[in-house]
Design a protein around this motif. Structure first.
Motif, short mmCIF file in Angstrom:
data_model
loop_
_atom_site.label_atom_id
_atom_site.label_comp_id
_atom_site.label_asym_id
_atom_site.label_seq_id
_atom_site.Cartn_x
_atom_site.Cartn_y
_atom_site.Cartn_z
N HIS A 11 -95.31 12.96 -27.37
CA HIS A 11 -96.39 13.71 -26.77
C HIS A 11 -95.89 14.41 -25.65
O HIS A 11 -96.47 14.94 -24.87
CB HIS A 11 -97.71 12.66 -26.34
CG HIS A 11 -98.27 11.94 -27.39
ND1 HIS A 11 -98.96 12.50 -28.51
CD2 HIS A 11 -98.21 10.73 -27.61
CE1 HIS A 11 -99.14 11.53 -29.40
NE2 HIS A 11 -98.71 10.43 -28.89
N ILE A 12 -94.60 15.04 -25.72
CA ILE A 12 -94.19 15.74 -24.80
C ILE A 12 -93.95 17.20 -25.56
O ILE A 12 -93.18 17.47 -26.56
CB ILE A 12 -92.75 15.52 -24.39
CG1 ILE A 12 -92.87 14.03 -23.69
CG2 ILE A 12 -92.06 16.49 -23.43
CD1 ILE A 12 -91.28 13.54 -23.40
N PRO A 13 -94.82 18.35 -24.72
CA PRO A 13 -94.89 19.50 -25.63
C PRO A 13 -93.42 20.17 -25.49
O PRO A 13 -92.74 20.13 -24.64
CB PRO A 13 -95.95 20.32 -24.62
CG PRO A 13 -95.93 19.35 -23.38
CD PRO A 13 -95.49 18.19 -23.60
N VAL A 14 -92.91 20.50 -26.65
CA VAL A 14 -91.57 21.28 -26.80
C VAL A 14 -91.75 22.40 -27.78
O VAL A 14 -92.54 22.23 -29.01
CB VAL A 14 -90.53 20.17 -27.25
CG1 VAL A 14 -91.09 19.46 -28.72
CG2 VAL A 14 -89.33 20.77 -27.34
N GLY A 15 -91.13 23.44 -27.98
CA GLY A 15 -91.02 24.62 -28.52
C GLY A 15 -89.56 25.15 -28.51
O GLY A 15 -88.49 24.60 -27.98
N GLU A 16 -89.03 26.16 -29.52
CA GLU A 16 -87.91 26.56 -29.60
C GLU A 16 -88.02 27.99 -28.86
O GLU A 16 -89.00 28.70 -28.83
CB GLU A 16 -87.48 26.76 -30.80
CG GLU A 16 -87.17 25.36 -31.38
CD GLU A 16 -86.94 25.39 -33.01
OE1 GLU A 16 -86.40 26.64 -33.41
OE2 GLU A 16 -86.90 24.21 -33.68
N GLN A 17 -86.96 28.61 -28.22
CA GLN A 17 -86.88 29.81 -27.76
C GLN A 17 -85.51 30.72 -27.75
O GLN A 17 -84.42 29.76 -28.36
CB GLN A 17 -87.38 29.81 -26.07
CG GLN A 17 -86.46 29.37 -25.36
CD GLN A 17 -86.88 29.00 -24.07
OE1 GLN A 17 -87.81 29.06 -23.72
NE2 GLN A 17 -85.94 29.29 -22.93
N GLY A 18 -85.21 31.68 -27.57
CA GLY A 18 -84.06 32.35 -27.92
C GLY A 18 -84.05 33.20 -29.37
O GLY A 18 -84.91 32.86 -30.26
N GLY A 66 -83.47 30.41 -31.72
CA GLY A 66 -84.35 29.33 -31.51
C GLY A 66 -83.23 28.03 -31.14
O GLY A 66 -83.72 26.97 -31.51
N ARG A 67 -81.99 28.50 -30.54
CA ARG A 67 -81.06 27.28 -30.39
C ARG A 67 -81.68 26.52 -29.16
O ARG A 67 -81.15 25.46 -29.04
CB ARG A 67 -79.72 28.01 -29.93
CG ARG A 67 -79.32 28.46 -31.10
CD ARG A 67 -77.87 29.17 -30.80
NE ARG A 67 -77.17 28.08 -30.14
CZ ARG A 67 -75.87 28.06 -30.12
NH1 ARG A 67 -75.11 29.15 -30.39
NH2 ARG A 67 -75.35 27.42 -29.18
N THR A 68 -82.57 27.18 -28.22
CA THR A 68 -82.85 26.43 -26.91
C THR A 68 -84.15 25.75 -27.13
O THR A 68 -84.91 26.45 -27.68
CB THR A 68 -82.84 27.53 -25.65
OG1 THR A 68 -81.57 28.14 -25.82
CG2 THR A 68 -83.25 26.84 -24.54
N LEU A 69 -84.26 24.63 -26.68
CA LEU A 69 -85.55 23.81 -26.74
C LEU A 69 -86.21 23.95 -25.32
O LEU A 69 -85.42 24.08 -24.22
CB LEU A 69 -85.23 22.36 -26.93
CG LEU A 69 -85.09 21.83 -28.48
CD1 LEU A 69 -84.64 20.27 -28.34
CD2 LEU A 69 -85.90 22.33 -29.57
N LEU A 125 -88.77 23.40 -18.70
CA LEU A 125 -87.28 23.04 -18.78
C LEU A 125 -86.72 23.48 -20.11
O LEU A 125 -87.42 23.67 -20.86
CB LEU A 125 -87.61 21.57 -18.73
CG LEU A 125 -85.99 20.77 -18.84
CD1 LEU A 125 -86.15 19.42 -17.83
CD2 LEU A 125 -86.07 20.19 -20.15
N THR A 126 -85.49 23.65 -19.97
CA THR A 126 -84.77 24.24 -21.25
C THR A 126 -83.64 23.12 -21.56
O THR A 126 -83.28 22.57 -20.54
CB THR A 126 -84.21 25.52 -21.27
OG1 THR A 126 -83.42 25.67 -20.05
CG2 THR A 126 -85.34 26.71 -21.03
N ILE A 127 -83.42 23.00 -22.79
CA ILE A 127 -82.25 22.16 -23.18
C ILE A 127 -81.30 22.90 -24.13
O ILE A 127 -81.91 23.45 -25.11
CB ILE A 127 -82.83 20.84 -23.98
CG1 ILE A 127 -83.79 19.95 -23.12
CG2 ILE A 127 -81.54 19.92 -24.05
CD1 ILE A 127 -84.49 19.02 -23.81
N GLU A 128 -80.07 23.26 -23.72
CA GLU A 128 -79.23 24.05 -24.65
C GLU A 128 -78.35 23.12 -25.47
O GLU A 128 -78.36 21.84 -25.27
CB GLU A 128 -78.21 24.88 -23.54
CG GLU A 128 -78.95 25.88 -22.76
CD GLU A 128 -79.38 27.11 -23.33
OE1 GLU A 128 -78.79 27.34 -24.42
OE2 GLU A 128 -80.52 27.79 -22.97
#
Length: 166
Positions: free
Chosen positions: A114-121, A124-127, A133-136
């Motif tokens: 239940h942690i909201p997460v999406g893709e960006q960039g 879509g490589r970055t969460l 917060l971003t995760i590369e």
């Protein structure tokens, strides 16, 4: 302002990769190899390599420095050893398929918890976690980035636990 602080960055650069003895306030003495000197605060960053131990890094604040004496020039081996102190650790190379698999597994795990997460960039490589917060790639704790230190520490801790389960 002391004599050390009055030096220019070009003067400080002459000390890099050299073994020095620093005399600081209250007659404290430090000996080590100069990794760098901060151009703003004149802080000296020294590395020492005690036998049979990992190297250590110490900082002598520029305002506390009385004298700096060069004891020895560094050779090519020492320059490489000093460069390795500041170099990022090698991370394993992942194929595009492995990266996609790691990203999918992490994203699925975050959603399950239940942690909201999406893709960006573009690709879509970055969460993006909760938009703060971003995760590369390769999606480890070191690749997390956030202005909010509390969230950063918590997500890194969760991510570490997740990776240990894998």
């Amino acid at each position: 302002m002391n004599d050390w602080q009055r030096k220019s960055p070009l003067d400080w650069e002459t000390y890099v990769n050299k073994l020095v003895k620093v005399v600081a306030v209250e007659k404290h003495e430090y000996e080590g190899w100069v990794l760098t000197v901060d151009p703003v605060s004149a802080t000296i960053v020294l590395a020492t390599f005690p036998e049979n131990e990992k190297g250590s890094v110490s900082f002598i604040m520029g305002h506390a420095v009385h004298t700096v004496e060069i004891l020895r020039e560094g050779d090519a081996d020492m320059e490489q050893r000093l460069a390795a102190v500041l170099a990022p650790r090698e991370s394993p190379a992942y194929s595009p398929e492995e990266l996609q698999q790691r990203k999918s597994a992490l994203k699925s795990w975050l959603e399950t918890n239940h942690i909201p997460v999406g893709e960006q960039g573009e690709l879509g490589r970055t969460l993006s976690v909760a938009g703060v917060l971003t995760i590369e790639p390769p999606y480890g704790p070191e690749q997390c980035s956030s202005a909010n230190e509390i969230i950063l520490a918590r997500v890194q801790s969760l991510l570490q636990g997740f990776l240990q389960q894998q």
